[in-house]
Design a protein around this motif. Structure first.
Motif, PDB file in Angstrom:
ATOM      1  N   VAL A 116     -28.709 -62.936 -17.976  1.00 35.51           N
ATOM      2  CA  VAL A 116     -29.693 -61.843 -18.018  1.00 35.51           C
ATOM      3  C   VAL A 116     -31.069 -62.390 -17.659  1.00 35.51           C
ATOM      4  CG1 VAL A 116     -30.840 -60.156 -19.513  1.00 35.51           C
ATOM      5  CG2 VAL A 116     -28.373 -60.514 -19.708  1.00 35.51           C
ATOM      6  N   ARG A 176     -33.423 -61.157 -14.595  1.00 30.84           N
ATOM      7  CA  ARG A 176     -34.819 -60.728 -14.812  1.00 30.84           C
ATOM      8  C   ARG A 176     -35.763 -61.488 -13.875  1.00 30.84           C
ATOM      9  NH1 ARG A 176     -36.771 -58.693 -19.880  1.00 30.84           N
ATOM     10  NH2 ARG A 176     -38.481 -60.162 -19.750  1.00 30.84           N
ATOM     11  N   LEU A 229     -32.911 -51.260 -14.243  1.00 35.19           N
ATOM     12  CA  LEU A 229     -33.481 -52.451 -14.884  1.00 35.19           C
ATOM     13  C   LEU A 229     -34.824 -52.799 -14.237  1.00 35.19           C
ATOM     14  CD1 LEU A 229     -33.177 -54.943 -16.771  1.00 35.19           C
ATOM     15  CD2 LEU A 229     -32.145 -56.137 -14.827  1.00 35.19           C
ATOM     16  N   GLN A 238     -29.493 -51.489 -21.369  1.00 32.80           N
ATOM     17  CA  GLN A 238     -28.153 -52.086 -21.418  1.00 32.80           C
ATOM     18  C   GLN A 238     -27.489 -51.962 -20.045  1.00 32.80           C
ATOM     19  OE1 GLN A 238     -26.525 -53.706 -23.880  1.00 32.80           O
ATOM     20  NE2 GLN A 238     -28.258 -53.469 -25.281  1.00 32.80           N
ATOM     21  N   PHE A 239     -26.735 -52.971 -19.669  1.00 35.74           N
ATOM     22  CA  PHE A 239     -25.974 -52.943 -18.414  1.00 35.74           C
ATOM     23  C   PHE A 239     -24.699 -52.111 -18.601  1.00 35.74           C
ATOM     24  CE2 PHE A 239     -28.496 -56.794 -18.205  1.00 35.74           C
ATOM     25  CZ  PHE A 239     -28.890 -56.856 -16.890  1.00 35.74           C
TER      26      PHE A 239
END
Ligand code: HEM
Length: 407
Positions: free
Chosen positions: A6, A10, A92, A109-110
């Motif tokens: 993650v 990002r 995202l 959340q993915f």
């Protein structure tokens, strides 16, 4: 997902949006909002799942003019992580853009999946028309399941970026620092004098002080509408309140119409439920508003009165929080008989939750149930009764219902 992965995603999103060539935080925020803001609760259509904006007719919706640019900017992130959907990456990126511009961390959340064609594209016309007023804003945002407070908080997204004549027919920026996420939009809306701009383009407003800033008719509607205005005033004087409400509302927006694992607020409970007893699964079903037969079946496999260990919340709290009338009726009815006056670790009853988030059907059902009189008087850890919360959060219909209830 693995936290290290993650962090890498990002970093890659940030590098795509912020580099030597471009600072694309505003338009990435807009991409995430437009991908999600087509949701319609009654038909459960639209929303960010599917990344349908890549396909016609959604790609050619005039409201989405310019949004192929951030989609293309983010393409390399998907190429690097092909198992992460574009639908996740678009949303995202919007959440991170707010954070990277200095705003709050947005719950995310993915788990979205990409469609392979445009069959699920919503029709044009679901996104708001900036030349209209407060009735139109309510039509659009109520359709998604937002209330007045959330409409105002979300509109604060205009603290970022600007209008481009070639894309929307509007022109100019809302604040003097359009790459910084703060509460300047609300301060400007309240404190500056707004005059109609004299030009050949769409009707919009200019500040009389500098002549450099703009507001859309829908922005001005937040100031003139009596139910919207108190929230504008709150966010103008209290940036922390704006950040908190924006984060909640934007996190909710990005999850609309997506698979359950994408709901950032449900994710923690789901993780807990997967580890634990049938009663946790039952509470989770109530939280998601599963069908009556499903809830009934799960209730038969556990003690439906059991409370979530860390929060002391019952299935009734869960259903009341999210406004699932049908679940509430079953839970408080003679078959299961959950009590309304059970207080969670914050001292809230399910009635507190339904009043705070403005769910009239839930409130009505609970007022007729066991423990309602005690719940009406119960004070949470902040000393507030359900009626106090209904007033504080501007839920006028609930205030009326409570006034009419004889206990
Ligand atoms: C309330 C109804 C809304 C209306 C009518 C509206 C309308 C518009 C319009 C006309 C533009 C100019 C587009 C252009 O010319 O490039 C714009 C830009 C923008 N909007 Fe909204 N919007 C709304 C809500 C939102 C929300 C909820 C968010 C995010 C939470 C948002 C974020 C943005 C951002 C960041 C930009 C600047 C984009 C850029 O600089 O490229 N808007 N909006």
């Amino acid at each position: 997902m693995d936290p290290q992965k993650v962090e890498c995603i990002r970093a890659d999103v940030r590098a795509s949006l912020f580099n030597r060539k471009v600072i694309a935080f505003p338009i990435a925020t807009r991409l995430a909002w437009h991908a999600s803001g087509t949701f319609e609760r009654s038909s459960m259509t639209g929303g960010s799942d599917g990344a349908t904006m890549r396909f016609e007719p959604e790609a050619a919706d005039p409201a989405n003019a310019g949004l192929s640019i951030p989609r293309d900017l983010l393409q390399n992130v998907h190429q690097k992580y092909p198992d992460v959907s574009l639908a996740d990456i678009y949303t995202l990126a919007g959440a991170l853009a707010v954070e990277f511009a200095g705003g709050p961390r947005i719950p995310f959340q993915f788990g979205r999946k990409d469609d392979t064609n445009g069959r699920r594209c919503p029709a044009h016309g679901r996104l708001p028309d900036a030349s209209q007023g407060s009735d139109h804003l309510r039509d659009v945002f109520y359709r998604m399941g937002f209330d007045d407070r959330e409409i105002v908080a979300l509109s604060g997204g205009h603290t970022l970026g600007r209008c481009h004549f070639s894309r929307s027919g509007f022109d100019g920026k809302w604040t003097h620092a359009p790459l910084v996420f703060d509460n300047s939009y609300f301060k400007n809306l309240i404190t500056l004098t707004w005059e109609e701009r004299k030009w050949d383009g769409n009707r919009q407003f200019t500040d009389a002080e500098s002549g450099e800033l703009m507001m859309l008719p829908t922005d001005i509607a937040l100031k003139t509408d009596p139910a919207f205005r108190p929230w504008v005033e709150l966010y103008a004087r209290d940036e922390a309140a704006f950040f908190r409400d924006f984060a909640d509302a934007f996190g909710k927006l990005l999850a609309l119409g997506t698979p359950p694992q994408c709901c950032p607020f449900a994710a923690k409970a789901k993780a807990h439920a997967s580890r634990s007893a049938p009663s946790a699964i039952f509470r989770e079903a109530c939280m998601h508003g599963s069908s009556v037969p499903e809830i009934r079946d799960l209730a038969s496999k556990c003690d439906p009165h059991e409370l979530e260990p860390h929060s002391r919340r019952s299935a009734l709290h869960k259903a009341a929080f999210w406004g699932h009338d049908h679940a509430i009726k079953l839970l408080v009815g003679p078959e299961l008989g959950l009590r309304v006056d059970v207080q969670d670790s914050d001292g809230d009853t399910a009635l507190h939750d339904a009043c705070k988030f403005g769910h009239p059907g839930c409130v009505r059902a609970m007022l007729a149930a066991n423990g309602a009189a005690t719940a009406m008087r119960a004070r949470n850890k902040q000393g507030k009764t359900p009626a106090d919360l209904a007033s504080e959060y501007g839920k006028t219909e609930i205030v009326q219902i409570l006034r009419g209830a004889r206990m």
